[in-house]
Design an enzyme around this catalytic site. Structure first.
Site, PDB file in Angstrom:
ATOM      1  N   GLU A 133       0.829  -1.208   0.000  1.00 46.32           N
ATOM      2  CA  GLU A 133       0.000   0.000   0.000  1.00 46.32           C
ATOM      3  C   GLU A 133       0.863   1.256   0.000  1.00 46.32           C
ATOM      4  O   GLU A 133       0.516   2.256  -0.640  1.00 46.32           O
ATOM      5  CB  GLU A 133      -0.944  -0.016   1.202  1.00 46.32           C
ATOM      6  CG  GLU A 133      -2.052  -1.054   1.066  1.00 46.32           C
ATOM      7  CD  GLU A 133      -2.998  -1.074   2.249  1.00 46.32           C
ATOM      8  OE1 GLU A 133      -4.140  -0.610   2.109  1.00 46.32           O
ATOM      9  OE2 GLU A 133      -2.584  -1.552   3.323  1.00 46.32           O
ATOM     10  N   GLU A 149      -4.690  -9.094   3.625  1.00 47.79           N
ATOM     11  CA  GLU A 149      -5.492  -8.740   4.797  1.00 47.79           C
ATOM     12  C   GLU A 149      -6.836  -9.458   4.888  1.00 47.79           C
ATOM     13  O   GLU A 149      -7.296  -9.791   5.986  1.00 47.79           O
ATOM     14  CB  GLU A 149      -5.723  -7.215   4.825  1.00 47.79           C
ATOM     15  CG  GLU A 149      -4.499  -6.410   5.182  1.00 47.79           C
ATOM     16  CD  GLU A 149      -3.635  -6.065   3.982  1.00 47.79           C
ATOM     17  OE1 GLU A 149      -2.727  -5.228   4.108  1.00 47.79           O
ATOM     18  OE2 GLU A 149      -3.868  -6.640   2.889  1.00 47.79           O
TER      19      GLU A 149
END
Length: 707
Positions: free
Chosen positions: A131, A152
């Protein structure tokens, strides 16, 4: 935004520093932000303190004095994700907003920078690490970089630091949803060449970080891009809308929602939340979507499913590094191994040991022709891996040379570890071990790959029963990470320690199991299968019975699992369990008929269509069911009733296993089911699920409370 006074303190594990350099052919300096682990050779893991340090360094850059910002990791990682210990702490305290919000604040400084930004993906880039890279305009990797991914959702939450907004605008909504939701739930990540093809990376260099070629290569690439911008090429900052129109975006989102429902049936909430955030990302700004993500993360992460998922991940991670219950004695040296048998499983074991331990493996069989074919097939496995790019041709040739066929019994005399992989019949296995015991050295470990039979019974009558150990490797051997190390009543500590040592060299997670029918994985799976097949025999529609466990979100339905392992195999395990525990495991008239008829599957295939009103079973299996059912005993069950029966049966069986001391605790059962049966993290393995559904208390009067 430092942690609150009441929050535990998590020291920063990331060193962040900035310097300036002038790239080749350029006149103005570039800011180079170097990330490194505070522990030498460690991974870059983002906790609150590290994020605050990154924020302060980026905020302190004089963007008017530099023409670009380049962020680079160390040789091992660009970023290995968030600090899961801190997430666990925030999860338990219900206080994740500050932590997640700090990531948006720090990373957002790169996305909002007035100058072009670049990430040098030097190693793995997972979760928050990837990210961070998505917040820059460009990403450069090297051929060996990886894994790259956003894991995730498998952990019970979603990419909380902007991935749900940035990735779909970069590579398109459909491809992004695959990487955000479906790939991580299957445990899949990307290597650098795959990321380049997907558009996640802009360039992949051949040189590795730490070399002069890497330094000159990335500098030249960035300098060339800056020259293009100077010449009028448009800059595309992170989050710039891509080419997908509203219709394409909506279709991708709806397809993902439908797929998620078919796959997990609502048992895993994180994928649905991630899909909603991707849907909103089409019209929301990065900061609007980020605010929504912070709120959604705070709500999701404190739920039971997220807690179970994180528990399962931490359990798997810890045990992959260090096995439990290993005897405190040194293992025997492993210089040479032998495999008794030359069938499919024997060949897989031989290639696993040769490739993982790097030691010679000799195979033997009663039939010379079958032995030659088995050795050839085993060697072909290495050639196939080379063809797929997993091994170099030279390495494949070296490993192939390690596998040979025995010319006579004397070729096994010097083996340190001998494992039998013959037909799954107790008397056959006992005869084989007795035959070879006289050939082997007294200190050689004698292992069995049985999936359910008694290791103690196999060792009866041997002169050295202390060296007999169960070494249950699961199918498919190449990809299933679990290994059950089974201790018989007279198995010695040296044999156990040696089995654990070999498991570690094979990169398998080993669980110590006391000798009991079915051990752990097969016992649990067979108990669930028993409930479903009893219902089918009693008149329940096969489709209803097979789909009853769907709310658990399992990787396969019970009948799909039956077809995967083969009816004969599962029926044999069931027979073992019925003989040991007839009050809990039944014999199925339908399964008896299926196996007697030699059917290889019960569900339809392209070659063997379905029949009946519902079209659920293959025609031969449906005909056998009609023939074996007794209509006088018909007692159909609803899906809800069957799900409760499955839950209660699993709670009862696991409770019994723990009372018998088959494993040390419920966490061992959970580990076995995650790694051996591919049970999803959202179940926490299995016992946290049985706790939160009330099954454990209904049956045992108490919770397992493993997670």
């Amino acid at each position: 935004m430092a942690p609150t006074a009441s929050a535990p303190s998590f020291p920063s594990t990331v060193d962040v520093r900035a310097e300036q350099l002038v790239l080749p052919g350029r006149t103005r300096p570039t800011a180079l932000v170097r990330l490194d682990a505070t522990e030498p050779g460690g991974l870059i893991i983002w906790g609150s303190r590290a994020l605050a340090d990154l924020r302060d360094v980026l905020a302190g850059l004089d963007t008017g004095a530099v023409e670009a910002i380049v962020v680079t990791g160390n040789e091992r990682s660009f970023g290995a994700g968030a600090n899961l210990k801190e997430i666990r702490s925030a999860q338990l305290r219900g206080a994740s907003e500050e932590y997640v919000g700090l990531g948006h604040e720090a990373f957002g400084l790169l996305a909002d920078a007035p100058v072009p930004t670049f990430s040098l993906v030097t190693g793995q880039a997972l979760g928050g690490g990837l990210e961070l890279a998505l917040h820059t305009d460009h990403r450069i990797g090297h051929r060996g970089a990886g894994p790259l991914g956003l894991p995730e959702c498998r952990l019970g939450f979603f990419p909380g630091w902007g991935g749900v907004h940035l990735l779909p605008h970069l590579i398109g909504p459909a491809a992004a949803l695959e990487q955000i939701v479906f790939a991580p739930m299957r445990g899949r990540t990307l290597r650098a060449p795959e990321a380049l093809e997907l558009g996640l990376l802009d360039a992949v260099l051949d040189a590795a970080p730490g070399t002069e070629q890497w330094e000159s290569g990335w500098q030249q690439w960035v300098a060339t891009r800056l020259e293009a911008i100077d010449a009028g090429a448009p800059r595309r900052p992170a989050g710039t809308p891509g080419e997908a129109d509203a219709q394409e975006w909506e279709q991708a989102v709806e397809a993902a929602r439908a797929r998620a429902e078919r796959t997990w049936h609502g048992a895993a909430p994180a994928p649905l939340v991630a899909i909603d955030l991707v849907a909103a990302a089409r019209t929301q700004s990065r900061t609007e979507n980020g605010d929504r993500a912070v709120r959604a993360f705070a709500e999701l992460v404190v739920g039971d499913v997220a807690k179970a998922s994180l528990y399962a991940f931490e359990l798997v991670s810890a045990r992959s590094r260090r096995a439990a219950d290993v005897p405190p004695v040194p293992p025997a040296p492993l210089r040479r191994a032998a495999v008794i048998g030359a069938g499919l499983m024997a060949g897989q074991l031989a290639s696993l040991i040769a490739g993982g331990a790097g030691i010679p493996v000799v195979m033997t069989d009663l039939d010379d022709e079958r032995l030659a074919a088995g050795v050839a097939r085993t060697r072909e496995r290495f050639a196939a891996q080379a063809a797929k790019g997993r091994l170099s041709p030279e390495r494949a040739e070296q490993l192939s040379a390690l596998v040979t066929g025995a010319r006579g019994p004397e070729d096994l005399a010097d083996a340190d570890f001998v494992i039998e992989a013959v037909f799954e019949d107790l008397e056959v296995k006992r005869a084989v071990l007795a035959q070879w015991e006289g050939v082997l050295r007294p200190d050689a470990v004698l292992a069995t790959n049985t999936s359910s039979l008694s290791v103690t019974a196999m060792a009866e009558g041997l002169r050295h029963p202390q060296r007999v150990v169960g070494f249950h490797v699961f199918n498919p051997v190449e990809v299933t990470p679990l290994l059950e190390v089974v201790a018989g009543e007279r198995t010695g500590d040296t044999a156990l320690a040696t089995a654990f040592d070999l498991a570690a060299r094979l990169r398998r997670t080993a669980v110590r199991v006391q000798d009991a029918p079915g051990f752990v994985v097969n016992r649990v799976l067979t108990r669930m299968f028993d409930v479903v097949v009893r219902a089918v025999d009693a008149g329940t529609d096969p489709a209803v019975a097979d789909r009853a466990p769907d709310p658990m979100g399992l990787p396969m339905t019970p009948l799909r699992l039956l077809d995967f392992v083969g009816p004969a195999v599962l029926h044999h395990v069931n027979a073992t369990m019925h003989e040991a525990y007839p009050e809990r495991f039944a014999r199925s008239p339908w399964m008896d008929a299926v196996v007697e008829a030699g059917l290889q599957h019960v569900l339809p295939t392209r070659e063997e269509p379905a029949t009946g009103a519902d079209g659920y079973l293959a025609a031969p299996a449906a005909e056998l069911l009609e023939r074996t059912r007794d209509p006088r005993r018909a007692a159909p069950a609803t899906a809800e009733e069957l799900l409760a029966r499955v839950q209660d049966a699993l709670a009862e069986e696991i409770g019994t296993m723990l009372a018998e001391g088959v494993v040390a605790g419920p966490e061992d059962v959970d580990l076995c089911m995650v790694l051996g049966a591919n049970y999803p993290f959202h179940l926490g393995g299995i016992t946290p699920y049985l706790d939160r559904t009330g099954a454990a208390e209904r049956v045992l009067g108490r919770r397992f409370a493993a997670g």
